[in-house]
Design an enzyme around this catalytic site. Sequence first.
Site, short mmCIF file in Angstrom:
data_model
loop_
_atom_site.label_atom_id
_atom_site.label_comp_id
_atom_site.label_asym_id
_atom_site.label_seq_id
_atom_site.Cartn_x
_atom_site.Cartn_y
_atom_site.Cartn_z
CE1 TYR A 87 -0.49 0.77 14.94
CE2 TYR A 87 -1.58 1.61 16.89
CZ TYR A 87 -1.58 0.79 15.79
OH TYR A 87 -2.67 -0.01 15.52
CB SER B 296 -5.20 2.95 16.88
OG SER B 296 -4.70 2.63 18.15
CB VAL C 189 -1.01 0.04 1.17
CG1 VAL C 189 -2.04 -1.06 1.06
CG2 VAL C 189 -0.30 0.02 2.53
P1 NAP Z 1 -1.87 -7.78 11.54
O1 NAP Z 1 -2.39 -9.09 12.03
O2 NAP Z 1 -0.40 -7.52 11.60
O3 NAP Z 1 -2.42 -7.57 10.06
C1 NAP Z 1 -2.05 -6.47 9.25
C2 NAP Z 1 -1.87 -6.96 7.84
O4 NAP Z 1 -1.43 -5.86 7.00
C3 NAP Z 1 -0.78 -8.04 7.74
O5 NAP Z 1 -1.17 -9.05 6.85
C4 NAP Z 1 0.39 -7.22 7.22
O6 NAP Z 1 1.43 -7.96 6.65
C5 NAP Z 1 -0.32 -6.33 6.24
N1 NAP Z 1 0.55 -5.27 5.76
C6 NAP Z 1 1.60 -4.70 6.41
N2 NAP Z 1 2.20 -3.81 5.63
C7 NAP Z 1 1.51 -3.79 4.47
C8 NAP Z 1 1.67 -3.07 3.26
N3 NAP Z 1 2.65 -2.18 3.11
N4 NAP Z 1 0.80 -3.30 2.25
C9 NAP Z 1 -0.19 -4.21 2.38
N5 NAP Z 1 -0.38 -4.93 3.51
C10 NAP Z 1 0.47 -4.72 4.54
O7 NAP Z 1 -2.54 -6.59 12.33
P2 NAP Z 1 -4.05 -6.40 12.84
O8 NAP Z 1 -4.01 -6.42 14.31
O9 NAP Z 1 -4.98 -7.27 12.10
O10 NAP Z 1 -4.24 -4.87 12.42
C11 NAP Z 1 -5.12 -4.45 11.40
C12 NAP Z 1 -5.32 -2.96 11.53
O11 NAP Z 1 -5.94 -2.68 12.80
C13 NAP Z 1 -4.02 -2.16 11.52
O12 NAP Z 1 -4.21 -0.94 10.83
C14 NAP Z 1 -3.78 -1.89 12.98
O13 NAP Z 1 -2.98 -0.75 13.19
C15 NAP Z 1 -5.20 -1.69 13.47
N6 NAP Z 1 -5.38 -1.87 14.91
C16 NAP Z 1 -4.99 -3.03 15.51
C17 NAP Z 1 -5.17 -3.17 16.88
C18 NAP Z 1 -4.78 -4.44 17.62
O14 NAP Z 1 -4.85 -4.43 18.84
N7 NAP Z 1 -4.43 -5.51 16.95
C19 NAP Z 1 -5.76 -2.13 17.61
C20 NAP Z 1 -6.15 -0.97 16.96
C21 NAP Z 1 -5.96 -0.86 15.60
P3 NAP Z 1 2.70 -8.35 7.61
O15 NAP Z 1 2.17 -9.33 8.61
O16 NAP Z 1 3.69 -8.94 6.70
O17 NAP Z 1 3.17 -7.06 8.26
#
Ligand code: NAP
Length: 248
Positions: A156, A143, A65
């Site tokens: 972040y 977030s 992205v």
């Molecule tokens: P996750 O399990 O790490 O999933 C994020 C996905 O995005 C992974 O498949 C990751 O690949 C992919 N990604 C990373 N860089 C990318 C790029 N440049 N282009 C395309 N895809 C890319 O995280 P998640 O917890 O599901 O998070 C999803 C969203 O929710 C994020 O925006 C995160 O900041 C937000 N969020 C999460 C939490 C939490 O507690 N988990 C809380 C608030 C907000 P890689 O694994 O290879 O990096």
Amino acid sequence: MMTKDRVALITGSGQGLGRAIALTFAREGSKIAINDIALNEKKALETVEELRAIGVEAEAFLADVTQEGEVGAMVEQVLERFGRIDILVNNAGINRDGLIHKGDLKNWSAVLGVNLTGPFICTKAVLPSMRQNKYGRIINISSLTARMGIFGTGYYATSKSGLIGLTKVTAAENVVKGITCNALAPGYIKTDMMVKYPEEQLQALIAKIPVGRLAEPSEIAEAAVFLAADSSSYITGAVLDINGGYLI
Ligand code: NAP
């Protein structure tokens, strides 16, 4: 079905919250474009297989992205495959903790790149066709860290605060074209991003959440579907906090 026949492009949806959002939109009748980086091709394809197994039209589109050329090509391919893009969920995200006074510019740039520049590039890429169709739903995954100053989250939190700015301006500039843009501000979700924290640290964090547990990814996904529904056309520029009472 709240998003029947709508085409949804969800970034970073090979795993975690993005995958849960894809499954939830699919259950609500959407056609699904899964995006992830090339490194995660296997997970993206597995998610597509899972969706197809329940009779959903789904396809994987690999793109980073942060790369405008890759995103442009992806959007063209999605339009070719599905004919339109009704819903964009800017979900792809990364996290690097670090104190500001010891700040590392490499980590800062990496986090700002994926979490803020990425959504800008993706939003810019889908807007022309959404504006032409006079319909669109853009949902940005911000977030809790954008809402309060949490120790060690400088890169972040800054990226997720910027995303709220992007949400509001996108909403203001496109409301007359039938496009809404909203943000979700989730607290701590049970995904790889969280569960990799050391157990002791995780338990200390959970102790601060009044609901007493991490959020299930599906609990955030349901809110994304709500904002993407046709019936939510009056909600734009909003930020929905979903944090189990952590911030009231
Ligand atoms: P996750 O399990 O790490 O999933 C994020 C996905 O995005 C992974 O498949 C990751 O690949 C992919 N990604 C990373 N860089 C990318 C790029 N440049 N282009 C395309 N895809 C890319 O995280 P998640 O917890 O599901 O998070 C999803 C969203 O929710 C994020 O925006 C995160 O900041 C937000 N969020 C999460 C939490 C939490 O507690 N988990 C809380 C608030 C907000 P890689 O694994 O290879 O990096």
